[in-house]
Design an enzyme around this catalytic site. Structure first.
Site, PDB file in Angstrom:
ATOM      1  N   ARG A   1      76.403  32.475  33.347  1.00  0.00           N
ATOM      2  CA  ARG A   1      76.011  32.959  32.017  1.00  0.00           C
ATOM      3  C   ARG A   1      74.603  33.507  31.980  1.00  0.00           C
ATOM      4  NH1 ARG A   1      76.345  27.647  28.882  1.00  0.00           N
ATOM      5  NH2 ARG A   1      75.493  27.023  30.878  1.00  0.00           N
TER       6      ARG A   1
ATOM      7  N   GLU B   1      62.771  25.292  30.120  1.00  0.00           N
ATOM      8  CA  GLU B   1      61.806  24.833  29.131  1.00  0.00           C
ATOM      9  C   GLU B   1      60.471  25.467  29.527  1.00  0.00           C
ATOM     10  OE1 GLU B   1      60.780  20.500  29.076  1.00  0.00           O
ATOM     11  OE2 GLU B   1      62.331  20.530  27.524  1.00  0.00           O
TER      12      GLU B   1
ATOM     13  N   GLN C   1      48.438  29.976  18.209  1.00  0.00           N
ATOM     14  CA  GLN C   1      48.693  31.408  18.103  1.00  0.00           C
ATOM     15  C   GLN C   1      49.412  31.880  19.354  1.00  0.00           C
ATOM     16  OE1 GLN C   1      45.286  33.792  16.904  1.00  0.00           O
ATOM     17  NE2 GLN C   1      45.995  35.533  18.104  1.00  0.00           N
ATOM     18  N   ASP C   2      50.458  32.713  19.184  1.00  0.00           N
ATOM     19  CA  ASP C   2      51.162  33.345  20.292  1.00  0.00           C
ATOM     20  C   ASP C   2      50.863  34.833  20.271  1.00  0.00           C
ATOM     21  OD1 ASP C   2      52.330  30.913  20.873  1.00  0.00           O
ATOM     22  OD2 ASP C   2      54.332  31.478  20.211  1.00  0.00           O
TER      23      ASP C   2
ATOM     24  N   ARG D   1      43.720  44.826  32.255  1.00  0.00           N
ATOM     25  CA  ARG D   1      43.155  44.288  31.010  1.00  0.00           C
ATOM     26  C   ARG D   1      42.193  43.167  31.390  1.00  0.00           C
ATOM     27  NH1 ARG D   1      46.100  45.492  26.236  1.00  0.00           N
ATOM     28  NH2 ARG D   1      48.076  46.539  26.635  1.00  0.00           N
TER      29      ARG D   1
ATOM     30  N   HIS E   1      38.506  39.079  29.704  1.00  0.00           N
ATOM     31  CA  HIS E   1      38.254  38.710  28.309  1.00  0.00           C
ATOM     32  C   HIS E   1      38.113  37.204  28.117  1.00  0.00           C
ATOM     33  CE1 HIS E   1      41.025  42.396  27.548  1.00  0.00           C
ATOM     34  NE2 HIS E   1      39.776  42.797  27.699  1.00  0.00           N
TER      35      HIS E   1
ATOM     36  N   LYS F   1      44.487  29.125  27.183  1.00  0.00           N
ATOM     37  CA  LYS F   1      45.685  29.975  27.129  1.00  0.00           C
ATOM     38  C   LYS F   1      46.748  29.442  28.079  1.00  0.00           C
ATOM     39  CE  LYS F   1      42.992  34.130  26.151  1.00  0.00           C
ATOM     40  NZ  LYS F   1      42.526  35.423  26.676  1.00  0.00           N
TER      41      LYS F   1
ATOM     42  N   HIS G   1      39.632  35.961  31.455  1.00  0.00           N
ATOM     43  CA  HIS G   1      41.010  36.224  31.858  1.00  0.00           C
ATOM     44  C   HIS G   1      41.281  37.722  31.913  1.00  0.00           C
ATOM     45  CE1 HIS G   1      45.356  36.802  30.811  1.00  0.00           C
ATOM     46  NE2 HIS G   1      45.441  36.060  31.892  1.00  0.00           N
TER      47      HIS G   1
ATOM     48  N   TYR H   1      51.430  34.962  25.810  1.00  0.00           N
ATOM     49  CA  TYR H   1      50.542  33.812  25.965  1.00  0.00           C
ATOM     50  C   TYR H   1      50.298  33.080  24.655  1.00  0.00           C
ATOM     51  CZ  TYR H   1      46.836  37.224  24.744  1.00  0.00           C
ATOM     52  OH  TYR H   1      46.067  38.193  24.145  1.00  0.00           O
TER      53      TYR H   1
ATOM     54  N   GLU I   1      34.533  37.464  20.539  1.00  0.00           N
ATOM     55  CA  GLU I   1      35.160  38.036  21.737  1.00  0.00           C
ATOM     56  C   GLU I   1      34.085  38.618  22.656  1.00  0.00           C
ATOM     57  OE1 GLU I   1      38.807  41.046  22.772  1.00  0.00           O
ATOM     58  OE2 GLU I   1      37.631  41.446  20.973  1.00  0.00           O
TER      59      GLU I   1
ATOM     60  N   LYS J   1      36.856  50.062  25.923  1.00  0.00           N
ATOM     61  CA  LYS J   1      36.168  48.802  25.636  1.00  0.00           C
ATOM     62  C   LYS J   1      35.952  47.983  26.913  1.00  0.00           C
ATOM     63  CE  LYS J   1      37.780  44.765  23.439  1.00  0.00           C
ATOM     64  NZ  LYS J   1      38.573  44.152  22.375  1.00  0.00           N
ATOM     65  N   ASP J   2      36.983  47.933  27.771  1.00  0.00           N
ATOM     66  CA  ASP J   2      36.880  47.127  28.986  1.00  0.00           C
ATOM     67  C   ASP J   2      35.959  47.742  30.046  1.00  0.00           C
ATOM     68  OD1 ASP J   2      38.423  45.131  27.940  1.00  0.00           O
ATOM     69  OD2 ASP J   2      40.215  45.590  29.120  1.00  0.00           O
TER      70      ASP J   2
END
Length: 183
Positions: free
Chosen positions: A23, A28, A47-48, A59, A62, A72, A119, A132, A143, A169-170
Site C-alpha cells: 500500500r 512516525e 510553528q511549521d 538557502r 539563517h 528546528k 542553518h 521544518y 533574523e 538577501k543571502d
C-alpha cells in the site's frame, strides 16, 4: 526511531522506523515523549514551515537571535538536499564548526537543530520540498545570517558556484569572523 549523536551537543540525526507494504509506507515523524527520553531535550514546537526549491538553490545560513532564537526539526518531503548547520554557541568546543548531512524523501532522515545554530540547505535534486518545525515564532527583527560561502567555514555545498541560485538577501550576510555571537 533511531537517534544518532552527531558530535555536536544537542544536534541529533533521526532515522524513523518505516513500515512499508504494497500500500505504501507509514512512519512516525516525531514523538515528543520518545525524543525527550532519548535525548534529554524538551522542545515544544509552535510553528511549521515548508518550502519548495529548484536544483541549485542554496538557502542560508539563517538563524534568529535571542529572545526569538529557534530550535528546528527538519526533513525533506520530496527530493534531496544537503542540510548544513554551523554551531554559533561560544561555549562549545564545536563553535564555528559545520555539520552536513544528506536529507531526502528516500532516506527519510531528519535533523534536530538546537538553538544557537545557523542553518542552510542546498537542493541537489530537480526540486525539493523541505519541511521544518520551530520551537519559536518567526521574528523578522531577530533574523540574522552568515554568508553561505564564508571561506573560514569552508562548506562544500555540492553545487558548483556557476549553478547556484541564491537570494539577494543571502548574498549580503556578514562573514563568520565579523559576527559577534549572542549564543
Amino acid at each position: 526511531m533511531n537517534i544518532e549523536a552527531t558530535g555536536f551537543d544537542d544536534l541529533y540525526l533521526i532515522t524513523p522506523k518505516v513500515f512499508e507494504d504494497q500500500r505504501g509506507y507509514f512512519f512516525e515523524s516525531f514523538h515528543h515523549q520518545k525524543f525527550r527520553e532519548a535525548t534529554g531535550v524538551d522542545c515544544e514546537f509552535v510553528q511549521d514551515n515548508q518550502s519548495r526549491s529548484a536544483r541549485g538553490v542554496i538557502r542560508g545560513l539563517h538563524f534568529q537571535v535571542p529572545p526569538m532564537a529557534q530550535a528546528k526539526f527538519v526533513r525533506v518531503l520530496q527530493g534531496e538536499v544537503l542540510d548544513v548547520v554551523v554551531d554559533l554557541r561560544k561555549d562549545k568546543s564545536t563553535f564555528g564548526k559545520s555539520y552536513s548531512v544528506l536529507l531526502s524523501a528516500e532516506n527519510k532522515k531528519q535533523l534536530f537543530i538546537p538553538r544557537g545554530f545557523a542553518h542552510g540547505l542546498a537542493v541537489l535534486s530537480d526540486h525539493a520540498e523541505f519541511f521544518y518545525k520551530c520551537d519559536n515564532y518567526y521574528s523578522p527583527e531577530n533574523e540574522r545570517g552568515i554568508i553561505f560561502n564564508d571561506t573560514s567555514l569552508n562548506i562544500d555545498w555540492k553545487i558548483a558556484a556557476s549553478e547556484s541560485i541564491i537570494s539577494e538577501k543571502d548574498t549580503k550576510h556578514p562573514a563568520f569572523k565579523d559576527f559577534d555571537s549572542p549564543f
